[in-house]
Design a protein around this motif. Structure first.
Motif, PDB file in Angstrom:
ATOM      1  N   ASP A  13       0.815  -1.217   0.000  1.00  0.00           N
ATOM      2  CA  ASP A  13       0.000   0.000   0.000  1.00  0.00           C
ATOM      3  C   ASP A  13       0.849   1.268   0.000  1.00  0.00           C
ATOM      4  OD1 ASP A  13      -2.437  -1.392   0.048  1.00  0.00           O
ATOM      5  OD2 ASP A  13      -2.293  -1.651   2.223  1.00  0.00           O
ATOM      6  N   ASP A  14       2.164   1.115  -0.096  1.00  0.00           N
ATOM      7  CA  ASP A  14       3.048   2.287  -0.048  1.00  0.00           C
ATOM      8  C   ASP A  14       4.264   2.020  -0.928  1.00  0.00           C
ATOM      9  OD1 ASP A  14       4.244   4.677   0.668  1.00  0.00           O
ATOM     10  OD2 ASP A  14       5.008   3.938   2.586  1.00  0.00           O
ATOM     11  N   LYS A  18       6.797   6.313   1.164  1.00  0.00           N
ATOM     12  CA  LYS A  18       6.721   7.687   1.646  1.00  0.00           C
ATOM     13  C   LYS A  18       5.986   7.845   2.965  1.00  0.00           C
ATOM     14  CE  LYS A  18       7.302  10.263  -2.642  1.00  0.00           C
ATOM     15  NZ  LYS A  18       6.741  11.302  -3.542  1.00  0.00           N
ATOM     16  N   SER A  19       5.508   6.752   3.550  1.00  0.00           N
ATOM     17  CA  SER A  19       4.846   6.858   4.845  1.00  0.00           C
ATOM     18  C   SER A  19       5.860   7.288   5.900  1.00  0.00           C
ATOM     19  CB  SER A  19       4.216   5.524   5.243  1.00  0.00           C
ATOM     20  OG  SER A  19       5.235   4.565   5.505  1.00  0.00           O
ATOM     21  N   THR A  20       5.367   7.837   7.001  1.00  0.00           N
ATOM     22  CA  THR A  20       6.265   8.258   8.082  1.00  0.00           C
ATOM     23  C   THR A  20       7.078   7.079   8.593  1.00  0.00           C
ATOM     24  OG1 THR A  20       4.746  10.025   8.757  1.00  0.00           O
ATOM     25  CG2 THR A  20       6.362   9.294  10.386  1.00  0.00           C
ATOM     26  N   TRP A  22       8.042   4.348   6.981  1.00  0.00           N
ATOM     27  CA  TRP A  22       9.117   4.011   6.035  1.00  0.00           C
ATOM     28  C   TRP A  22      10.232   5.053   6.095  1.00  0.00           C
ATOM     29  CZ3 TRP A  22      11.505   0.376   3.774  1.00  0.00           C
ATOM     30  CH2 TRP A  22      10.860  -0.782   3.356  1.00  0.00           C
ATOM     31  N   GLU A 205       4.904  -0.026  11.799  1.00  0.00           N
ATOM     32  CA  GLU A 205       4.455   0.745  12.956  1.00  0.00           C
ATOM     33  C   GLU A 205       4.694  -0.027  14.250  1.00  0.00           C
ATOM     34  OE1 GLU A 205       2.777   2.375   9.382  1.00  0.00           O
ATOM     35  OE2 GLU A 205       2.727   0.338  10.180  1.00  0.00           O
ATOM     36  N   SER A 224       7.118  14.705   9.356  1.00  0.00           N
ATOM     37  CA  SER A 224       7.330  13.982   8.106  1.00  0.00           C
ATOM     38  C   SER A 224       8.085  14.841   7.101  1.00  0.00           C
ATOM     39  CB  SER A 224       5.992  13.535   7.522  1.00  0.00           C
ATOM     40  OG  SER A 224       5.356  12.604   8.390  1.00  0.00           O
TER      41      SER A 224
END
Length: 398
Positions: A13-14, A18-20, A22, A205, A224
């Motif tokens: 899903d990423d 770019k998720s925090t 990751w 997470e 972020s």
């Protein structure tokens, strides 16, 4: 050393990473605080997910563009002003899967991530025997070819890890790898003789909340946007033939980054009950307990450094020092607070009724912090930057 091995469930899903979570993982990797391993199979599967998403996005965009044109034509027929509607050209971009895979590989490698190929000893026969035996991660239906390749990579990493090393396998594919909330016993049996330890977590997470990583995460940039800027700088490709960054700049960046990582660290003072970074000798009252660093405000102009050893003709051992104002918070017995708290703000009251006996207090000290740095000549980042000690600033200023 902490090694994090990531499965496709953390990229599905990423795909742009770019998720925090990751960005925090990649930042810790680039800073050499942890090692991150991405099986090559996972990278290639992530590229496939990206391609599917890109094709869908192009199809949706072109559908909306076509719909807008039809709406505009209908409005014109009805005599309605359409000046506010701007026609768009059809999106003709291609979903370049191989280009995405190559760019992502280069980005990860520049941040220090190991993109691990399938182990050399793993061949078709190895996977076939596993499939026929219906050994996890194969399912009874025979599904699980890519999962088996990922597991063989995980197993190879764990079996070659150092004694007492923590290896985290991050996957939410619980049906194939796990059983009863943990790694499947038959998979655990395959790495039982490893010197390092294999731990399973469902997602990034959850990993970042683990006691082994949470203190590192607490010292990272708080937003972020800050993480994104750091990673963008870290992955910037300089022109071929460009001169290496000056040693002074590399050392400065390493020290500033190390200072950020001090946030949340416990400190040791003249109070025998305290533990942590050695801040004894800074004049901190021994009545203060449980002190930890809340903020570090360094004077960049005070940074000094010197090379004290060189070996293999390429590796520099450097000692760097910098002056900083350090804000600490901790606790003191209420019976001591009356004479500790002063008008100058050296000891500040934060919360009187922390509990029946203790008050929450803060203090600020000036110190000259020293770091030991290992740097390869010509490199744009340091291999190690470790806190060495804290000395009072007043002898140097007198």
């Amino acid at each position: 050393m902490i090694t994090v091995i990531v499965d496709t469930t953390s990229t599905f899903d990423d795909v742009m990473l770019k998720s925090t979570a990751w960005m925090q993982i990649l930042t810790l990797c680039h800073m050499s605080r942890i090692e991150v391993v991405l099986p090559d199979v996972v990278l290639r599967e992530t590229a496939r997910h990206w391609e599917a998403g890109a094709l869908e996005a192009i199809q949706i965009a072109n559908g909306k563009i076509a719909g807008l044109k039809k709406s505009r034509e209908r409005l014109v027929e009805m005599g309605i002003d359409t000046k506010g509607l701007v026609d768009s050209e059809t999106v003709n971009a291609k979903a370049d899967k191989s280009g995405f895979e190559e760019a992502t590989r280069e980005k990860l490698l520049s941040l220090g991530v190991r993109v691990e190929p399938i182990p050399e000893h793993v061949d078709v026969e190895t996977i076939l025997q596993r499939d026929l035996a219906r050994k996890k991660p194969f399912s009874p239906s025979g599904k699980g070819f890519r999962d088996a390749l990922v597991w063989e990579t995980v197993k190879a990493v764990v079996l070659t890890s150092a004694a007492n090393a923590k290896n985290f396998f991050v996957t939410n594919n619980t049906g194939d790898y796990c059983q009863a909330g943990g790694l499947a016993p038959e998979l655990e049996a395959e790495v039982k003789n490893a010197a390092g330890k294999l731990l399973w977590v469902a997602n990034l997470e959850e990993l970042l909340k683990h006691g082994a990583l949470a203190p590192m995460v607490a010292g990272l940039a708080k937003t972020s946007d800050e993480l994104a800027k750091f990673l963008a700088f870290a992955t910037t490709t300089r022109d071929e033939g460009a001169e290496p960054l000056p040693v002074e700049q590399v050392v400065k960046e390493a020290v500033i980054s190390a200072l950020e990582n001090l946030n949340g660290e416990d400190v040791k003072t003249d109070n025998a009950a305290t533990t942590g970074l050695n801040f004894s000798g800074l004049g901190i009252p021994s009545e203060l307990e449980g002190l930890s660093i809340d903020a570090v405000d360094a004077d960049a102009s005070s940074l000094t450094w010197q090379t004290y050893e060189t070996y293999d003709d390429t590796t520099l051992l450097i000692q760097a020092e910098i002056e900083a104002e350090i804000t600490l918070d901790g606790f003191a017995y209420k019976s001591d607070v009356g004479y500790l708290v002063d008008d100058d703000g050296n000891i500040r009251m934060l919360e009187w009724d922390w509990n029946d006996h203790m008050a929450h207090v803060g203090t600020t000290v000036m110190a000259r912090l020293s770091f030991q740095i290992r740097l390869e000549q010509g490199a744009d980042f340091v291999e190690e930057c470790e806190f060495e000690g804290a000395q009072p600033t007043w002898p140097a200023s007198s």
